[in-house]
Scaffold this motif. Structure first.
Motif, PDB file in Angstrom:
ATOM      1  N   UNK A   1       0.809  -1.226   0.000  1.00  0.00           N
ATOM      2  CA  UNK A   1       0.000   0.000   0.000  1.00  0.00           C
ATOM      3  C   UNK A   1       0.843   1.278   0.000  1.00  0.00           C
ATOM      4  N   UNK A   2       0.353   2.303  -0.697  1.00  0.00           N
ATOM      5  CA  UNK A   2       0.936   3.630  -0.527  1.00  0.00           C
ATOM      6  C   UNK A   2       0.263   4.285   0.679  1.00  0.00           C
ATOM      7  N   UNK A   3       0.568   5.538   0.935  1.00  0.00           N
ATOM      8  CA  UNK A   3       0.057   6.176   2.152  1.00  0.00           C
ATOM      9  C   UNK A   3      -1.460   6.357   2.125  1.00  0.00           C
ATOM     10  N   UNK A   4      -2.015   6.676   0.954  1.00  0.00           N
ATOM     11  CA  UNK A   4      -3.470   6.815   0.854  1.00  0.00           C
ATOM     12  C   UNK A   4      -4.165   5.475   1.084  1.00  0.00           C
ATOM     13  N   UNK A   5      -3.601   4.421   0.516  1.00  0.00           N
ATOM     14  CA  UNK A   5      -4.185   3.090   0.674  1.00  0.00           C
ATOM     15  C   UNK A   5      -4.015   2.587   2.109  1.00  0.00           C
ATOM     16  N   UNK A   6      -2.873   2.909   2.711  1.00  0.00           N
ATOM     17  CA  UNK A   6      -2.659   2.546   4.112  1.00  0.00           C
ATOM     18  C   UNK A   6      -3.701   3.228   4.999  1.00  0.00           C
ATOM     19  N   UNK A   7      -4.063   4.459   4.641  1.00  0.00           N
ATOM     20  CA  UNK A   7      -5.086   5.182   5.411  1.00  0.00           C
ATOM     21  C   UNK A   7      -6.444   4.507   5.277  1.00  0.00           C
ATOM     22  N   UNK A   8      -6.788   4.042   4.070  1.00  0.00           N
ATOM     23  CA  UNK A   8      -8.053   3.332   3.874  1.00  0.00           C
ATOM     24  C   UNK A   8      -8.064   2.045   4.693  1.00  0.00           C
TER      25      UNK A   8
END
Length: 276
Positions: free
Chosen positions: A140-147
């Motif tokens: 995951x990138x940071x946006x995906x990690x946040x999701x």
């Protein structure tokens, strides 16, 4: 002696602009000397400026694509990208658990580079339950990690927290990608069960041509795993490839928005795997 190409399968969405998704994966496989195959989960109407429309492929046809490949050309590694329907998650999990010897790199594509959300809310929980346990690595990138975690991941400290939290979601390993922090030195952090974390660093490259970076990295890791590299070495080699592709494409204008990497800046000859 039987000779085979090193085959790698991408299960992902199609990018009509050619910079991400299936198109980026096939370019990456070819550039790294592998034979690429595909299962297309959705088509998108998109370009360098954003996503205009998404058309999900019927689940039955996705299953037909998958079985056609697996029954004839067994891949040495699999990359999974855009999976935005619950029934597709179920089909992939049901089928891929029969092939535990094939390493799987799962890039949980949820947010496009343009910021467009690409996945339905209800699919995320099912992905965690059914696909995470099957994957060799989640990227995951940071946006995906946040999701995935439910909180904003906007610092190196939060990256460490997210990596540990996602690893606890039945994951075998997770690579948290820190490129969105835009710091002078980029950090990606690899977490594996019962192993120390591994921090990879590289110089930030100033460019707008970042479209498909995540797809390219995950498919490069899958290609390197297919060549029998360890997970840590596969990540290291894939990151070197990404740096070269970004550097070679940073000043090339393709479209009016976020352009693609230069996937073929240093292509390898197609590799032939010899089998007894």
């Amino acid at each position: 002696m039987v000779k085979n190409y090193i085959a790698v399968l991408s299960i992902a969405g199609s990018d009509s602009g050619g910079g991400a998704g299936i198109q980026a994966d096939l370019k990456t496989f070819a550039a790294l000397g592998c034979y690429g195959m595909t299962v297309i989960t959705a088509t998108t109407a998109q370009n360098t400026q954003g996503v205009r429309d998404i058309f999900p492929i019927p689940a039955s046809h996705i299953e037909a694509q998958l079985m056609a490949v697996l029954e004839d050309i067994p891949p040495k590694a699999i990359k999974i990208g855009m999976v935005n329907q619950p029934e597709v998650v179920e089909i992939l999990a049901k089928t891929l658990k029969k092939y535990p010897h094939i390493p799987i790199v799962f890039d949980p594509v949820m947010v496009a580079t343009s910021g467009d959300r690409l996945i339905a809310e209800g699919t995320v929980a099912l992905i965690k339950e059914l696909l995470f346990p099957l994957a060799t690595l989640i990227t995951p990138n940071l946006d995906e990690a946040a999701v995935l975690t439910g909180y904003k991941v906007d610092s190196v400290e939060k990256m460490h927290q997210a990596g540990k939290d996602i690893l606890s979601m039945q994951c075998n390993a997770v690579l948290i990608k820190g490129g969105h922090l835009h710091t002078p030195r980029i950090q990606d952090i690899l977490y594996q069960q019962q192993k120390s974390e591994q921090v990879y660093t590289s110089t930030y490259i100033q460019t707008n041509n970042l479209h498909g970076t995540g797809c390219t990295l995950s498919s490069a890791i899958a290609a390197e795993l297919a060549k029998d590299n360890s997970l840590q070495n596969a990540v290291e080699k894939a990151r070197v490839y990404i740096q070269g592709a970004l550097e070679a494409g940073k000043d090339v204008k393709t479209g009016q928005g976020n352009g693609p990497l230069n996937h073929f800046y240093n292509p390898e000859k197609q590799i032939i795997h010899e089998m007894e």
